[in-house]
Design a protein around this motif. Structure first.
Motif, mmCIF file in Angstrom:
data_model
loop_
_atom_site.group_PDB
_atom_site.id
_atom_site.type_symbol
_atom_site.label_atom_id
_atom_site.label_comp_id
_atom_site.label_asym_id
_atom_site.label_seq_id
_atom_site.Cartn_x
_atom_site.Cartn_y
_atom_site.Cartn_z
ATOM 1 N N LEU A 1 0.762 -1.084 -0.020
ATOM 2 C CA LEU A 1 -0.003 -0.019 0.127
ATOM 3 C C LEU A 1 0.927 1.322 -0.010
ATOM 4 O O LEU A 1 1.936 1.097 0.623
ATOM 5 N N PRO A 2 0.355 2.513 -0.459
ATOM 6 C CA PRO A 2 1.348 3.508 -0.705
ATOM 7 C C PRO A 2 1.065 3.912 0.639
ATOM 8 O O PRO A 2 0.463 3.846 1.587
ATOM 9 N N PRO A 3 2.039 4.933 1.217
ATOM 10 C CA PRO A 3 2.076 5.466 2.567
ATOM 11 C C PRO A 3 1.050 6.380 2.832
ATOM 12 O O PRO A 3 0.436 7.047 1.884
ATOM 13 N N ASP A 4 0.730 6.507 4.035
ATOM 14 C CA ASP A 4 -0.480 7.593 4.382
ATOM 15 C C ASP A 4 -0.019 8.994 4.136
ATOM 16 O O ASP A 4 1.009 9.410 4.476
ATOM 17 N N VAL A 5 -0.801 9.676 3.608
ATOM 18 C CA VAL A 5 -0.607 11.211 3.480
ATOM 19 C C VAL A 5 -1.786 12.162 4.085
ATOM 20 O O VAL A 5 -2.748 11.677 3.791
ATOM 21 N N PRO A 6 -1.271 12.912 4.975
ATOM 22 C CA PRO A 6 -2.204 13.713 5.573
ATOM 23 C C PRO A 6 -3.137 14.519 4.394
ATOM 24 O O PRO A 6 -2.762 14.796 3.449
ATOM 25 N N GLU A 7 -4.459 14.431 4.849
ATOM 26 C CA GLU A 7 -5.196 14.996 3.936
ATOM 27 C C GLU A 7 -5.008 16.605 3.519
ATOM 28 O O GLU A 7 -5.252 16.905 2.097
ATOM 29 N N ASP A 8 -4.433 17.158 4.240
ATOM 30 C CA ASP A 8 -4.076 18.701 3.744
ATOM 31 C C ASP A 8 -3.001 18.928 2.900
ATOM 32 O O ASP A 8 -2.514 19.805 2.461
ATOM 33 N N GLU A 9 -2.112 17.567 2.728
ATOM 34 C CA GLU A 9 -1.284 17.547 1.850
ATOM 35 C C GLU A 9 -1.351 17.151 0.386
ATOM 36 O O GLU A 9 -0.497 17.018 -0.411
ATOM 37 N N ILE A 10 -2.519 16.704 0.326
ATOM 38 C CA ILE A 10 -3.121 16.257 -0.850
ATOM 39 C C ILE A 10 -3.112 17.343 -1.992
ATOM 40 O O ILE A 10 -3.851 18.227 -1.588
ATOM 41 N N GLU A 11 -2.756 17.267 -3.253
ATOM 42 C CA GLU A 11 -2.983 18.365 -4.051
ATOM 43 C C GLU A 11 -3.892 17.775 -5.330
ATOM 44 O O GLU A 11 -3.476 16.715 -5.616
ATOM 45 N N VAL A 12 -4.738 18.609 -5.533
ATOM 46 C CA VAL A 12 -5.664 18.154 -6.878
ATOM 47 C C VAL A 12 -5.405 19.014 -7.829
ATOM 48 O O VAL A 12 -5.480 20.356 -7.687
ATOM 49 N N SER A 13 -4.983 18.487 -8.877
ATOM 50 C CA SER A 13 -4.567 19.098 -10.178
ATOM 51 C C SER A 13 -5.874 19.447 -10.923
ATOM 52 O O SER A 13 -7.068 19.034 -10.920
ATOM 53 N N ASP A 14 -5.640 20.287 -11.928
ATOM 54 C CA ASP A 14 -6.834 20.557 -12.933
ATOM 55 C C ASP A 14 -7.259 19.672 -13.553
ATOM 56 O O ASP A 14 -8.303 19.476 -13.831
ATOM 57 N N GLU A 15 -6.405 18.814 -13.958
ATOM 58 C CA GLU A 15 -6.390 17.397 -14.672
ATOM 59 C C GLU A 15 -7.347 16.472 -13.934
ATOM 60 O O GLU A 15 -8.533 15.841 -14.342
ATOM 61 N N ASP A 16 -7.141 16.448 -12.582
ATOM 62 C CA ASP A 16 -8.106 15.629 -11.890
ATOM 63 C C ASP A 16 -9.597 16.164 -11.718
ATOM 64 O O ASP A 16 -10.556 15.404 -11.772
ATOM 65 N N LEU A 17 -9.463 17.456 -11.583
ATOM 66 C CA LEU A 17 -11.001 18.023 -11.484
ATOM 67 C C LEU A 17 -11.634 18.007 -12.827
ATOM 68 O O LEU A 17 -12.906 17.597 -12.892
ATOM 69 N N GLN A 18 -10.839 17.975 -13.713
ATOM 70 C CA GLN A 18 -11.503 17.924 -15.392
ATOM 71 C C GLN A 18 -12.139 16.395 -15.310
ATOM 72 O O GLN A 18 -13.055 15.912 -16.091
ATOM 73 N N PHE A 19 -11.324 15.414 -15.022
ATOM 74 C CA PHE A 19 -11.542 13.883 -14.997
ATOM 75 C C PHE A 19 -12.781 13.750 -14.229
ATOM 76 O O PHE A 19 -13.876 13.153 -14.707
ATOM 77 N N VAL A 20 -12.886 14.142 -12.961
ATOM 78 C CA VAL A 20 -14.025 13.885 -12.149
ATOM 79 C C VAL A 20 -15.308 14.784 -12.883
ATOM 80 O O VAL A 20 -16.419 14.098 -12.810
ATOM 81 N N ASP A 21 -15.116 15.796 -13.306
ATOM 82 C CA ASP A 21 -16.285 16.684 -13.825
ATOM 83 C C ASP A 21 -16.782 15.758 -15.106
ATOM 84 O O ASP A 21 -17.844 15.684 -15.308
ATOM 85 N N GLU A 22 -15.819 15.316 -16.041
ATOM 86 C CA GLU A 22 -16.351 14.485 -17.116
ATOM 87 C C GLU A 22 -16.827 12.846 -16.932
ATOM 88 O O GLU A 22 -17.462 12.338 -17.684
ATOM 89 N N ASN A 23 -16.568 12.654 -15.641
ATOM 90 C CA ASN A 23 -16.770 11.224 -15.147
ATOM 91 C C ASN A 23 -17.804 11.426 -14.044
ATOM 92 O O ASN A 23 -17.565 10.470 -12.958
ATOM 93 N N ARG A 24 -18.715 12.199 -13.839
ATOM 94 C CA ARG A 24 -19.795 12.218 -12.654
ATOM 95 C C ARG A 24 -20.466 10.976 -12.289
ATOM 96 O O ARG A 24 -20.385 10.798 -11.075
ATOM 97 N N ASP A 25 -20.846 10.153 -13.123
ATOM 98 C CA ASP A 25 -21.353 8.929 -12.536
ATOM 99 C C ASP A 25 -20.384 8.076 -11.803
ATOM 100 O O ASP A 25 -20.809 7.660 -10.888
#
Length: 64
Positions: free
Chosen positions: A25-49
């Motif tokens: 498993l990948p190491p635990d990363v604190p939630e405040d250290e997670i970066e969401v890229s524009d590409e991530d947001l675009q993927f979620v927006d295009e794949n809402r289901d």
């Protein structure tokens, strides 16, 4: 017939010796250290289901 019984027993023993380890498993990363890229947001927006399905997963049951 005696040899067939031995062969079957050995086959079962070999199957029990196979051990498949889970992937690391990948190491635990604190939630405040997670970066969401524009590409991530675009993927979620295009794949809402898909995003809706993932957001309703019962993570407590999965981690048991």
């Amino acid at each position: 017939m005696g040899m067939m019984g031995k062969d079957r027993g050995m086959g079962k023993k070999n199957k029990k010796q196979k051990l498949i380890l889970p992937s690391e498993l990948p190491p635990d990363v604190p939630e405040d250290e997670i970066e969401v890229s524009d590409e991530d947001l675009q993927f979620v927006d295009e794949n809402r289901d898909y995003a809706g399905f993932v957001s309703t997963l019962d993570t407590h049951s999965i981690t048991r």
